[in-house]
Design a protein around this motif. Structure first.
Motif, mmCIF file in Angstrom:
data_model
loop_
_atom_site.group_PDB
_atom_site.id
_atom_site.type_symbol
_atom_site.label_atom_id
_atom_site.label_comp_id
_atom_site.label_asym_id
_atom_site.label_seq_id
_atom_site.Cartn_x
_atom_site.Cartn_y
_atom_site.Cartn_z
ATOM 1 N N ALA A 1 1.071 -1.246 -0.600
ATOM 2 C CA ALA A 1 0.235 0.152 0.363
ATOM 3 C C ALA A 1 1.152 1.136 -0.201
ATOM 4 O O ALA A 1 0.926 2.153 -0.937
ATOM 5 N N ALA A 2 1.960 1.286 0.996
ATOM 6 C CA ALA A 2 3.112 2.115 1.228
ATOM 7 C C ALA A 2 3.594 2.823 -0.451
ATOM 8 O O ALA A 2 3.325 3.734 -0.836
ATOM 9 N N ARG A 3 4.072 1.490 -1.048
ATOM 10 C CA ARG A 3 4.410 1.563 -2.207
ATOM 11 C C ARG A 3 3.671 1.958 -3.507
ATOM 12 O O ARG A 3 3.475 3.249 -4.257
ATOM 13 N N LEU A 4 2.594 1.648 -3.439
ATOM 14 C CA LEU A 4 1.088 2.485 -4.912
ATOM 15 C C LEU A 4 0.489 3.760 -4.036
ATOM 16 O O LEU A 4 0.612 4.539 -5.159
ATOM 17 N N ILE A 5 1.005 4.205 -3.036
ATOM 18 C CA ILE A 5 0.826 5.675 -2.741
ATOM 19 C C ILE A 5 2.222 6.771 -2.969
ATOM 20 O O ILE A 5 1.486 7.564 -3.310
ATOM 21 N N LYS A 6 3.513 5.897 -2.792
ATOM 22 C CA LYS A 6 4.281 6.758 -3.199
ATOM 23 C C LYS A 6 4.204 6.788 -4.511
ATOM 24 O O LYS A 6 4.105 8.178 -5.197
ATOM 25 N N ASP A 7 4.220 6.186 -5.415
ATOM 26 C CA ASP A 7 3.526 5.631 -6.892
ATOM 27 C C ASP A 7 2.375 7.107 -7.262
ATOM 28 O O ASP A 7 2.385 7.562 -8.034
ATOM 29 N N ALA A 8 1.668 6.570 -6.553
ATOM 30 C CA ALA A 8 0.107 7.976 -7.172
ATOM 31 C C ALA A 8 1.416 9.699 -6.665
ATOM 32 O O ALA A 8 -0.020 9.890 -6.494
ATOM 33 N N GLU A 9 1.945 9.573 -5.741
ATOM 34 C CA GLU A 9 2.037 10.313 -5.332
ATOM 35 C C GLU A 9 1.657 11.298 -4.504
ATOM 36 O O GLU A 9 1.568 12.247 -4.314
ATOM 37 N N ILE A 10 0.593 10.631 -3.355
ATOM 38 C CA ILE A 10 -0.136 11.546 -2.829
ATOM 39 C C ILE A 10 0.489 11.603 -1.357
ATOM 40 O O ILE A 10 1.054 10.456 -1.359
ATOM 41 N N HIS B 1 12.429 5.614 4.433
ATOM 42 C CA HIS B 1 12.682 3.783 3.236
ATOM 43 C C HIS B 1 11.434 3.791 2.312
ATOM 44 O O HIS B 1 11.651 4.408 1.276
ATOM 45 N N LEU B 2 10.732 4.460 2.363
ATOM 46 C CA LEU B 2 9.134 3.915 1.923
ATOM 47 C C LEU B 2 9.169 5.745 1.079
ATOM 48 O O LEU B 2 7.561 5.924 0.708
ATOM 49 N N GLY B 3 9.880 6.902 1.846
ATOM 50 C CA GLY B 3 9.108 7.938 1.278
ATOM 51 C C GLY B 3 8.212 9.291 1.843
ATOM 52 O O GLY B 3 7.637 9.587 1.185
ATOM 53 N N ALA B 4 8.355 8.365 3.105
ATOM 54 C CA ALA B 4 6.946 9.117 3.959
ATOM 55 C C ALA B 4 7.233 10.758 4.230
ATOM 56 O O ALA B 4 8.578 10.809 4.246
#
Ligand code: SF4
Ligand code: FES
Length: 359
Positions: free
Chosen positions: A140-149, A174-177
Motif C-alpha cells: 500500500a505504501a508503495r502504491l501511495i508513493k507511486d500515485a504521489e499522494i 525508506h518508504l518516502g513518507a
C-alpha cells in the motif's frame, strides 16, 4: 461577564464504518461497535459534508474502523474535494491494491495516513490479529508513493514495540513518507482492557524520547510525537478542548466531541439524521456540557492552566474515576492521581503480554 464566542470546528472526523479486518488491542473505538445496517447512507454523508463546509470546517478525515470497507468512499472524497475541503484518509492499508489505489487517486484525495503496528513482521501479525499484514501495508505504501499522494506513517507505541523505534523511522524514510506519527497509546476503549500488556516502563519512555530527539536532528522527516499521558504531570488538551476545534461523527450519525464520548453514560448525542451539524455544535447539551471552563470543579476552576489544557480528557476521567466531570487523574493536582500511579506500578509488576482481542 462577556459570553465567550464559540468558533466553528476546524476538523471533522467522519467515521464511515466501525467494520475493520484488523483487531488491534489498543483500538480507541467503542467497546460496542455500530453495525453495518446502522451506518449513514451516501446521501446523508454528502448532506453532512455540505453543512460542514458551510460552517467553515477546513479538513475532513475519513476514518473508521476501516473506511476502505465503504464502497462509496471515493464518491465521498470527490464530493468533499468539490466543496474545497482538505481530505485525509486514515487507513490500515490492507484494502489498498492497484484498483482501489487508482480510484483513490482519481478521487483527488489530498493525504493518506497509513497505520503500521510494528516493523517486526510476526509482531505486526500478532498486534493486528491479521495474518501477513505487513506485506499488504508495504505494498500500500508503495502504491501511495507511486500515485504521489502525501504519506504519513502512523505507529502506536507500547511496551512491545517501543524499542524498535529506530527501525520505524528507517522504514518511514525508506518508504518516502513525509511525516511519521509516533503516538503513545491512549488508555481508553479497548486499550484500557489491555493496559497491563501495553504500558511501557519509565526506562522505555526515556529511550523513546532519546530516539525521537536523535531522529529529529537528522532532518528530512517530520515527526509528530504524542507523549504518553500516564508519565506526564499535566494532561494534554484533549481534542484541543471539548467542543472547541473538533467534531466526530459516528457511523450511525451521532455527533460527538471526541471518539470516546459515548462512553459517558448520562449523556445523549444528537444525530445528523434529525438535526443540523450547526445546531448540534452550537446548541446541543452534549457539546456545551464541558465546553469552556464554567463546568470545572476545583482545582481546575482556579488553576492557571485551565485555558491551556481545558481540564484534560473527560473520557479518561470517566474511565479511571467513574465520573466524567472529575479532574483528569493525569494531573498531579488531582486527588485521583494515585489511580494512574497504581496502574503504572501494576503494569511494571505484570508479566502479561497476551492481548484481549475484540473477536
Ligand atoms: Fe489542568 Fe485542572 Fe490540572 Fe490545572 S488542575 S493543570 S486545569 S487538569
Ligand atoms: Fe473524550 Fe478525551 S477522548 S475528552
Amino acid at each position: 461577564m462577556t459570553t465567550p464566542i464559540t468558533p466553528p470546528p476546524m476538523s471533522l472526523l467522519a467515521e464511515l464504518t466501525h467494520r475493520c479486518p484488523l483487531a488491534c488491542p489498543y483500538c480507541s473505538n467503542p467497546l460496542e461497535l455500530e453495525r453495518k445496517n446502522q451506518e449513514l447512507d451516501t446521501q446523508t454523508w454528502k448532506r453532512v459534508l455540505d453543512q460542514a463546509a458551510e460552517m467553515g470546517v477546513l479538513q475532513v478525515h475519513f476514518s473508521g474502523g476501516e473506511p476502505m470497507a465503504r464502497p462509496d468512499l471515493m464518491e465521498l472524497i470527490t464530493y468533499a474535494r468539490q466543496l474545497n475541503l482538505y481530505t485525509n484518509l486514515i487507513t490500515s492499508g490492507v484494502m489498498i491494491n492497484d484498483k482501489t489505489m487508482k480510484a483513490l487517486d482519481v478521487s483527488g484525495l489530498d493525504h493518506i495516513q497509513l497505520s503500521f503496528q510494528d516493523v517486526d513482521v510476526a509482531e505486526a501479525d500478532r498486534l493486528s490479529g491479521y495474518k501477513n499484514v505487513q506485506p499488504r501495508k508495504l505494498n500500500a505504501a508503495r502504491l501511495i508513493k507511486d500515485a504521489e499522494i502525501p504519506l504519513t506513517l502512523n505507529f502506536v507505541l507500547q511496551k512491545n514495540n517501543i524499542d524498535r523505534m529506530p527501525e520505524m523511522f528507517a522504514l518511514a524514510r525508506h518508504l518516502g513518507a513525509q511525516r511519521i506519527e509516533m503516538a503513545h497509546t491512549q488508555y481508553y476503549g479497548w486499550a484500557l482492557k489491555n493496559r497491563l500488556a501495553l504500558l511501557p516502563t519509565p526506562q522505555q519512555l526515556e529511550r523513546a524520547n532519546a530516539y525521537v530527539a536523535a531522529e529529529s536532528d537528522k532532518g528530512g522527516l517530520a515527526i509528530d510525537y504524542v507523549t504518553p499521558d500516564y508519565y506526564a504531570d499535566r494532561p494534554k488538551p484533549c481534542m484541543g478542548g471539548w467542543g472547541q476545534r473538533f467534531v466526530n461523527i459516528s457511523p450511525s450519525g451521532r455527533v460527538l466531541p471526541c471518539h470516546a464520548a459515548e462512553t459517558i453514560p448520562d449523556m445523549t448525542f444528537d444525530t445528523v439524521r434529525e438535526h443540523s451539524l450547526h445546531d448540534i455544535w452550537f446548541h446541543s447539551e452534549s457539546f456545551n456540557r464541558f465546553r469552556g471552563t464554567d463546568w470545572m470543579p476545583e482545582p481546575c476552576a482556579s488553576c492557571d492552566h485551565k485555558k491551556t489544557d481545558w481540564g484534560g480528557c473527560r473520557c479518561q476521567a470517566l474511565a479511571l474515576t467513574g465520573r466524567a466531570e472529575a479532574t483528569d487523574p493525569i494531573c498531579s493536582l488531582s486527588s485521583f492521581r494515585h489511580l494512574v500511579d497504581t496502574a503504572i506500578n501494576e503494569a511494571h509488576a505484570s508479566p502479561q503480554h497476551d492481548f484481549q482481542y475484540r473477536r
